[in-house]
Design a protein around this motif. Structure first.
Motif, mmCIF file in Angstrom:
data_model
loop_
_atom_site.group_PDB
_atom_site.id
_atom_site.type_symbol
_atom_site.label_atom_id
_atom_site.label_comp_id
_atom_site.label_asym_id
_atom_site.label_seq_id
_atom_site.Cartn_x
_atom_site.Cartn_y
_atom_site.Cartn_z
ATOM 1 N N PRO A 48 0.834 -1.200 0.000
ATOM 2 C CA PRO A 48 0.000 0.000 0.000
ATOM 3 C C PRO A 48 0.870 1.252 0.000
ATOM 4 O O PRO A 48 1.940 1.278 0.611
ATOM 5 C CB PRO A 48 -0.821 -0.116 1.276
ATOM 6 N N ALA A 49 0.417 2.274 -0.707
ATOM 7 C CA ALA A 49 1.184 3.510 -0.807
ATOM 8 C C ALA A 49 1.223 4.202 0.540
ATOM 9 O O ALA A 49 0.229 4.252 1.265
ATOM 10 C CB ALA A 49 0.564 4.418 -1.855
ATOM 11 N N LYS A 50 2.376 4.742 0.866
ATOM 12 C CA LYS A 50 2.524 5.478 2.117
ATOM 13 C C LYS A 50 1.860 6.838 1.953
ATOM 14 O O LYS A 50 1.977 7.468 0.901
ATOM 15 C CB LYS A 50 3.996 5.657 2.464
#
Length: 134
Positions: free
Chosen positions: A120-122
């Motif tokens: 998942p993108a930070k």
């Protein structure tokens, strides 16, 4: 004295039949704990190579770049070491024993279809404002 021991064994075999089964002619007995052959679920294999490193007979070959898993069933000792060491449990030991062969056709190549899930993108952290500055 040794002749009497041998005669006793011969008479016992003649009267009661052989102690073993005639495997190719009669199927082997299969129990829940029988070890037959190693199978792989290619959708869960992560190509870590732990099974290849643990195999005492070097029957397993994992090529990470090509995403292939190969086993030479004629070299496999059916020792269950690869199944025990697999971190994602994609290897299993089937109870059905494969039949004996006279020609070396025992190499099974499996294409690994596992797709690594994306992380998942930070969340982007904007410039922090200092609350204590006056």
């Amino acid at each position: 004295m040794a002749y009497f021991e041998m005669a006793k064994t011969v008479l016992k075999s003649v009267l009661h039949g052989p102690a073993t089964i005639r495997y190719p002619a009669q199927p082997a007995k299969i129990t829940p704990i029988s070890r037959g052959h190693v199978t792989i679920d290619p959708s869960t294999c992560i190509s870590c190579g732990m099974c290849m490193r643990k195999c005492p007979s070097d029957a397993i070959c994992v090529l990470r770049e090509e995403k292939t898993w190969e086993i030479d069933v004629l070299r496999c000792h059916v020792c269950n070491c690869c199944v025990e060491v697999c971190p994602v449990h994609c290897l299993t030991m089937e109870t059905q024993y494969s039949s004996a062969v006279t020609v070396h056709e025992g190499r099974h190549l499996v294409k690994i279809t596992y797709v690594k899930p994306e992380r998942p993108a930070k969340p982007e952290a904007g410039p922090k404002e200092s609350a204590g500055s006056s």
